[in-house]
Design a protein around this motif. Structure first.
Motif, PDB file in Angstrom:
ATOM      1  N   LEU A  27       0.841  -1.191   0.000  1.00 24.03           N
ATOM      2  CA  LEU A  27       0.000   0.000   0.000  1.00 24.03           C
ATOM      3  C   LEU A  27       0.874   1.238   0.000  1.00 24.03           C
ATOM      4  N   SER A  28       0.338   2.321  -0.563  1.00 23.10           N
ATOM      5  CA  SER A  28       1.093   3.566  -0.641  1.00 23.10           C
ATOM      6  C   SER A  28       0.142   4.748  -0.666  1.00 23.10           C
ATOM      7  N   THR A  29       0.536   5.839  -0.049  1.00 22.54           N
ATOM      8  CA  THR A  29      -0.283   7.057  -0.087  1.00 22.54           C
ATOM      9  C   THR A  29      -0.298   7.664  -1.487  1.00 22.54           C
ATOM     10  N   LYS A  30       0.627   7.246  -2.341  1.00 21.86           N
ATOM     11  CA  LYS A  30       0.733   7.797  -3.701  1.00 21.86           C
ATOM     12  C   LYS A  30       0.263   6.822  -4.767  1.00 21.86           C
ATOM     13  N   PHE A  31      -0.464   5.812  -4.362  1.00 21.37           N
ATOM     14  CA  PHE A  31      -0.833   4.746  -5.290  1.00 21.37           C
ATOM     15  C   PHE A  31      -1.559   5.266  -6.537  1.00 21.37           C
ATOM     16  N   TYR A  32      -2.423   6.273  -6.363  1.00 27.40           N
ATOM     17  CA  TYR A  32      -3.192   6.797  -7.503  1.00 27.40           C
ATOM     18  C   TYR A  32      -2.665   8.137  -8.006  1.00 27.40           C
ATOM     19  N   PRO A  37      -5.391  10.976  -9.900  1.00 24.52           N
ATOM     20  CA  PRO A  37      -4.914  11.967  -8.927  1.00 24.52           C
ATOM     21  C   PRO A  37      -6.016  12.713  -8.178  1.00 24.52           C
ATOM     22  N   GLY A  38      -7.224  12.747  -8.719  1.00 26.21           N
ATOM     23  CA  GLY A  38      -8.301  13.502  -8.072  1.00 26.21           C
ATOM     24  C   GLY A  38      -9.198  12.684  -7.170  1.00 26.21           C
ATOM     25  N   CYS A 116     -12.033   8.090 -13.503  1.00 31.53           N
ATOM     26  CA  CYS A 116     -10.937   7.122 -13.650  1.00 31.53           C
ATOM     27  C   CYS A 116     -11.530   5.726 -13.737  1.00 31.53           C
ATOM     28  N   ASN A 117     -12.000   5.345 -14.892  1.00 30.34           N
ATOM     29  CA  ASN A 117     -12.716   4.082 -15.051  1.00 30.34           C
ATOM     30  C   ASN A 117     -11.850   2.871 -14.710  1.00 30.34           C
TER      31      ASN A 117
END
Length: 302
Positions: A27-32, A37-38, A116-117
């Motif tokens: 897991l990561s806080t920056k995964f998306y 990003p939104g 983000c489909n």
């Protein structure tokens, strides 16, 4: 109600020592950060609208997150609807009368899919929504670890019996979520009619209300404002914070008393521990080999 909450803490700690607790995975806080990003903005916007319409919904989403993660990890299994050939967790005894807010998750998912489909899991949406519910109700915030996948299965039996692999400190802090929301009469009826360690005046008032409307929700304090659950346990004998048996057991001569006192005198410490415990709970993952995906509709598998 026969086993005290303090003993449950000890059991939880023992389970974590004897059994392999689910890990956080990747897991990561920056995964998306690149793929969607939104997503955090979308989730918070829908949550803000939901709470503006019904503040109680914040507590409901927090509870939804708890009941998802406590059963085989944070995998959105609780969101799956029953079908003619599939029985999920929604109607398990622990969920049927207390878990709600599914339509809010649906609303978030719809907007996320439009942006983000097929990218953001329902499990991640629930984790983000729970964080925003706490914060929008006046509680702390934290960075949500992301990258969960949605389970293609569910376990109604585990939903009735499962215990999370968390420490006593984590569980004490997480119980602070009882600061918000409502409790149905069926969850405290036995307490107000039979337990000796409840303020008699408070119990009498609750029993009168329960008789008038046994199936309705009883109001509880709505936010964590300046006084936490711990402070109310210490300074408001028999008050709303002691409505539930598990809350009373937090300050009843057991091992959690010292931590309750610390939290009572240090709101920052409580907020910090609560946030850490939410991150830790959010890291509970499905067992290796569990079939997962990113659902397009949170209520059914793809």
């Amino acid at each position: 109600m026969g086993t005290s909450f303090a003993r449950s803490f000890a059991l939880l700690a023992l389970l974590c020592l004897l059994l392999p607790c689910h890990g956080k995975g990747k897991l990561s806080t920056k995964f998306y950060a690149k793929s969607c990003p939104g997503v955090a903005t979308i989730v918070r916007s829908v949550m803000a609208q939901a709470l503006a319409k019904e503040p109680r919904m914040g507590a409901s989403i927090i509870r939804l997150f708890f009941h998802d993660c406590f059963v085989n990890g944070c995998d959105a299994s609780i969101l799956l609807d029953d079908t003619a050939t599939f029985t999920g967790e929604k109607n398990a005894g622990a969920n049927a009368n207390s878990v709600r807010g599914y339509e809010v998750i649906d609303a978030i998912k719809t907007q996320v899919e439009a942006a983000c489909n097929g990218t953001v899991s329902c499990a991640d949406i629930v984790a983000l929504a729970s964080r925003d519910a706490v914060n929008l109700l006046g509680g702390p915030t934290w960075n949500v670890q992301l990258g969960r996948k949605d389970s293609r299965t569910a376990s109604p039996s585990a939903a009735n019996a499962n215990l999370p692999g968390l420490s006593a400190r984590d569980m004490t802090a997480l119980s602070g979520a009882h600061t918000v929301g409502r409790a149905r009469c069926l969850f405290f009826r036995g307490r107000i009619y039979g337990e000796p360690n409840i303020n008699a005046t408070f119990a009498a008032a609750r029993s009168r209300r329960a008789r008038r409307a046994a199936a309705t929700a009883t109001s509880r304090r709505s936010t964590t404002r300046r006084r936490t659950l711990r402070q109310r346990l210490l300074h408001e004998p028999g008050g709303a914070a002691r409505l539930l048996h598990s809350d009373q057991e937090l300050f009843n001569g057991g091992p959690a008393d010292a931590l309750v006192r610390k939290y009572s005198g240090n709101a920052g410490m409580f907020a910090n521990d609560f946030a850490k415990a939410m991150v830790k709970m959010g890291g509970l993952m499905p067992a290796a080999g569990t079939p997962t995906e990113v659902r397009l509709n949170c209520r059914k598998v793809n």
